[in-house]
Design an enzyme around this catalytic site. Structure first.
Site, PDB file in Angstrom:
ATOM      1  N   ASP A 218      59.729  21.095 -43.816  1.00  0.00           N
ATOM      2  CA  ASP A 218      59.068  21.995 -44.750  1.00  0.00           C
ATOM      3  C   ASP A 218      60.068  22.879 -45.507  1.00  0.00           C
ATOM      4  O   ASP A 218      59.949  24.089 -45.518  1.00  0.00           O
ATOM      5  CB  ASP A 218      58.082  22.860 -43.929  1.00  0.00           C
ATOM      6  N   ASN A 462      64.511  21.426 -33.959  1.00  0.00           N
ATOM      7  CA  ASN A 462      63.352  22.248 -34.251  1.00  0.00           C
ATOM      8  C   ASN A 462      62.101  21.395 -34.181  1.00  0.00           C
ATOM      9  O   ASN A 462      61.986  20.383 -34.892  1.00  0.00           O
ATOM     10  CB  ASN A 462      63.454  22.863 -35.647  1.00  0.00           C
ATOM     11  N   GLU A 463      61.191  21.794 -33.320  1.00  0.00           N
ATOM     12  CA  GLU A 463      59.859  21.199 -33.239  1.00  0.00           C
ATOM     13  C   GLU A 463      59.838  19.680 -33.213  1.00  0.00           C
ATOM     14  O   GLU A 463      59.157  19.047 -34.018  1.00  0.00           O
ATOM     15  CB  GLU A 463      58.993  21.683 -34.388  1.00  0.00           C
ATOM     16  N   ASN A 524      57.388  28.187 -31.109  1.00  0.00           N
ATOM     17  CA  ASN A 524      56.889  28.523 -32.446  1.00  0.00           C
ATOM     18  C   ASN A 524      55.364  28.588 -32.357  1.00  0.00           C
ATOM     19  O   ASN A 524      54.745  27.717 -31.749  1.00  0.00           O
ATOM     20  CB  ASN A 524      57.315  27.456 -33.454  1.00  0.00           C
ATOM     21  N   TYR A 530      47.560  28.189 -38.861  1.00  0.00           N
ATOM     22  CA  TYR A 530      47.168  26.778 -38.865  1.00  0.00           C
ATOM     23  C   TYR A 530      45.937  26.528 -38.013  1.00  0.00           C
ATOM     24  O   TYR A 530      45.243  25.536 -38.200  1.00  0.00           O
ATOM     25  CB  TYR A 530      48.331  25.887 -38.404  1.00  0.00           C
ATOM     26  N   GLU A 562      59.327  31.345 -34.033  1.00  0.00           N
ATOM     27  CA  GLU A 562      58.617  31.349 -35.311  1.00  0.00           C
ATOM     28  C   GLU A 562      57.213  31.843 -35.095  1.00  0.00           C
ATOM     29  O   GLU A 562      56.571  31.465 -34.110  1.00  0.00           O
ATOM     30  CB  GLU A 562      58.509  29.929 -35.901  1.00  0.00           C
ATOM     31  N   TRP A 607      58.724  34.144 -38.722  1.00  0.00           N
ATOM     32  CA  TRP A 607      58.926  33.120 -39.756  1.00  0.00           C
ATOM     33  C   TRP A 607      58.299  33.642 -41.022  1.00  0.00           C
ATOM     34  O   TRP A 607      57.108  33.838 -41.031  1.00  0.00           O
ATOM     35  CB  TRP A 607      58.274  31.796 -39.355  1.00  0.00           C
ATOM     36  N   LYS A 627      55.763  32.539 -46.269  1.00  0.00           N
ATOM     37  CA  LYS A 627      55.693  33.332 -45.033  1.00  0.00           C
ATOM     38  C   LYS A 627      56.831  34.341 -44.934  1.00  0.00           C
ATOM     39  O   LYS A 627      56.970  35.037 -43.930  1.00  0.00           O
ATOM     40  CB  LYS A 627      55.694  32.418 -43.800  1.00  0.00           C
TER      41      LYS A 627
HETATM   42  C1  GCB Z   1      57.238  25.355 -38.497  1.00  0.00           C
HETATM   43  C2  GCB Z   1      58.509  24.776 -38.943  1.00  0.00           C
HETATM   44  C3  GCB Z   1      58.996  25.393 -40.226  1.00  0.00           C
HETATM   45  C4  GCB Z   1      57.831  25.552 -41.192  1.00  0.00           C
HETATM   46  C5  GCB Z   1      56.815  26.492 -40.544  1.00  0.00           C
HETATM   47  C6  GCB Z   1      55.572  26.691 -41.417  1.00  0.00           C
HETATM   48  O1  GCB Z   1      56.916  25.324 -37.362  1.00  0.00           O
HETATM   49  O2  GCB Z   1      59.515  24.873 -37.957  1.00  0.00           O
HETATM   50  O3  GCB Z   1      60.000  24.588 -40.778  1.00  0.00           O
HETATM   51  O4  GCB Z   1      58.241  26.055 -42.417  1.00  0.00           O
HETATM   52  O5  GCB Z   1      56.394  25.930 -39.351  1.00  0.00           O
HETATM   53  O6  GCB Z   1      55.532  27.636 -42.178  1.00  0.00           O
HETATM   54  O7  GCB Z   1      54.688  25.866 -41.316  1.00  0.00           O
END
Ligand code: GCB
Length: 651
Positions: A218, A462-463, A524, A530, A562, A607, A627
């Protein structure tokens, strides 16, 4: 809502993994084209990317200017040409570009030229370089701070080598390829084609959230020569590597220095640490290129966010009373430790610390991901302004200059390789290729950043998510097992080459089997965005339950790496609704409260520090992820003021 803990997974919430990975990387193999485990058919671009390789690369300490070393910075205007037909290599472009335009180095190319905005295919850079006469007899290296993603380099039309992967430095020994009596044409072919076997992964998306350009992550896939290009002249016998490890003994610090010299050199050397007006010295006795010494610093000032004290350290090679080479580091004396096993303390200098801060991006209009020194300084200032003491280099290593500022400002850094968006259901061959790249990345990152006191941990991904489609013929259990094997190796490698804790971030619903391999957990969480959007109270409850569950299963210090909600700057709403600045503030207020009630928590990263550019898609308004608590041009939203009132109340 009931909780299921059967396999150690947290299954209560929708798996957010599907946003970027399963619907992307895994699904590229799993959706109509075939069953999980099969690779999607290669496109011509994929085939081109597959051919890219790594050759002749050497690791070099960050070039530095002193009485024994010289640096010639090649930043500035270069010639540039897109090569969508990939005609350059056979067309002799290494000797000169047929129709060049002007580009700035360093920068990403995407925000500079309209026809290159979303272009990630091959492009060429070209310039002449003169070598100073005084450099005769030296070893000369061509150093790149970061080229995203694949780079192939020629000097005087001769191939020097090639490199894979952005955000980390690489060099070539070009000594025997240089001309002294004329300019040396220097050409670099760069492409950032997105494929499933690269790190980060990208490529054709078939999921609902598909973005353009197609990435499995992203943030915008900026491309180009994004950090400095330098020629470095070193003495024939030079220092190749330095490793500084500090310890605390009462009020004294000990500084252990391991030095590696070129060519298995044997001879004398010296290490010297400056303390006030005095110096603490030790002799180095190089045998087969290796030497080691320990200095004792009585009454040391230990490095911490409150006292980011740096001691100048000089290492030298000597022969017949003369210095052959020297290298300077500013070091901090401090210890980092996760008390364990089965403990929840993250210790700096023997005392528990709590990380307050952000996960971030290197991102700014026009320069893209290109090194932007004024922004690097401004970001450090704004971090301090909020009262932050920490950040994560999501989702790739940041510039050496950013790390230098982290040492000076006293930020605790989780240092991450570019392994974002990985999944494990697209076949063993792809997984192995990604592992090779990740191992190279962690080796390079540790080599580059191991002497920064600010770096408190390595993050190797990451994730990551299993990917694939459970129940659609895909073997999710197989993917989890593949991930376990992968992270056992990758986390193991980080631990093998450095003593700092190793970790990676876990998505909600991500396998805790994998998180259990880490020294501390990085979670995170986006309850209230979401999932449970608009229902902040329910979201806070779900978040608290998630943390308690993670704690119960993992028994490790937990850092929220995050969490956040998007806020369109200037959008206000009472009562707070999603996308407003008020909603972002209330989201963070709730999360801080939930975290504050849990003594096992070791940190909280929001984040994101600032808004940043993303691929175009229906889930990202204004072409950005909003964000950030600062806008993309670094103006504070309400959330920035709110965090400052919490983290920097006396300001
Ligand atoms: C996450 C990702 C990050 C995204 C963020 C989001 O978990 O690690 O890269 O930008 O969520 O804002 O969805």
């Amino acid at each position: 809502m009931e909780e299921k803990k059967t396999t150690g997974h947290f299954l209560r919430m929708p798996r957010r993994e599907f946003l970027f990975t399963a619907a992307g990387a895994g699904a590229a193999a799993a959706l109509p084209g075939g069953l999980p485990g099969q690779s999607a058919p290669a496109s011509p671009a994929d085939a081109m990317a597959e051919k890219a390789k790594q050759e002749n690369v050497v690791r070099l300490l960050l070039p530095q200017q002193n009485g024994h070393r010289n640096v010639l910075d090649l930043s500035g205007f270069w010639q540039f040409q897109l090569d969508p037909e990939d005609a350059g290599a056979n067309g002799g472009w290494a000797h000169g570009l047929p129709a060049p335009r002007t580009i700035a180095v360093p920068s990403s190319w995407n925000d500079l030229f309209d026809d290159a905005a979303d272009y990630l295919g091959p492009a060429w850079y070209f310039r002449d370089a003169w070598i100073p006469e005084a450099w005769r007899g030296r070893r000369i290296f061509l150093y790149f701070g970061s080229v995203n993603y694949a780079a192939e380099v020629w000097i005087n039309g001769a191939p020097m080598g090639s490199h894979l992967g952005g955000h980390l430095p690489f060099a070539f020994d070009v000594t025997s390829h240089l001309a002294w009596d004329r300019a040396n044409p220097l050409a670099v072919r760069v492409e950032n084609i997105q494929t499933a076997t690269r790190v980060p992964t990208g490529g054709e998306e078939r999921g609902f959230f598909a973005g353009y350009p197609a990435t499995h992550y992203d943030f915008f896939p900026y491309a180009g020569i994004e950090r400095q290009v330098q020629l470095a002249a070193l003495p024939e016998n030079h220092i190749e590597d330095l490793t500084v490890v500090t310890k605390i003994e009462g009020s004294a610090g000990t500084v252990n220095v391991k030095a590696q010299a070129s060519g298995e050199w044997s001879g004398a050397g010296k290490v010297q640490l400056a303390r006030g007006g005095t110096a603490i010295n030790a002799r180095l006795d190089f045998r087969g290129g290796v030497a080691e010494a320990t200095l004792r610093v009585p009454g040391a000032v230990f490095w911490s966010p409150e006292t980011p004290h740096l001691y100048p350290l000089e290492v030298a090679l000597e022969a017949h009373g003369a210095t052959l080479d020297s290298y300077h580091l500013d070091i901090g004396i401090r210890t980092i430790e996760v008390r364990g096993p089965m403990a929840e303390d993250f210790l700096l200098n023997g005392k528990p610390i709590f990380l307050k801060g952000f996960s971030r991006h290197e991102d700014f209009p026009v320069s893209g991901r290109g090194l932007n020194l004024p922004v690097t300084v401004r970001d450090a200032e704004l971090l301090k302004w909020t009262g932050a003491n920490s950040f994560r280099t999501s989702h790739y290593p940041y510039s050496p200059e950013c790390m230098e500022l982290a040492d000076r400002y006293g930020f605790l850094v989780i240092d991450e390789i570019p392994a974002v968006g990985m999944s494990f259901s697209d076949g063993e061959a792809n997984i192995q290729k990604r592992l090779e790249q990740c191992l190279r990345d962690i080796d390079d990152l540790v080599f580059r950043d191991k002497n920064h006191p600010s770096v408190i941990a390595w993050s190797v991904a990451n994730e990551p998510g299993p990917g694939g489609q459970p129940g659609r013929g895909g073997s999710n259990a197989g993917a989890v097992a593949a991930g376990t094997a992968f992270f056992t190796k990758l986390v193991g490698r980080a631990r093998e080459i450095d003593s700092r804790p190793a970790t990676f971030t876990t998505v909600e619903g991500g396998p805790f089997e994998w998180t259990a391999l880490c020294d501390f957990a990085c979670l995170n969480a986006y309850f209230g965005w979401y999932s449970l959007g608009g229902r902040l109270d329910e979201a806070a409850k779900a978040f608290g339950e998630y943390l308690d569950h993670a704690h119960e299963v993992l028994h490790k210090p937990i850092v929220i790496t995050e969490c956040g909600a998007e806020a369109i700057p200037g959008d206000h709403d009472a009562p707070p609704r999603m996308w407003s600045e008020e909603y972002q503030v209330e989201f963070l207020r709730n999360y801080l409260e939930v975290v504050g009630k849990r003594p096992y928590m070791a940190g909280f990263h929001v984040w994101n520090f600032h808004d940043f550019k993303t691929p175009q898609s229906i889930i990202r308004a204004l072409g950005k992820n909003n964000k950030g608590v600062f806008t993309r041009d670094r103006q504070p939203k309400m959330a920035a003021h709110f965090l400052r009132s919490r983290w920097n109340p006396k300001a």
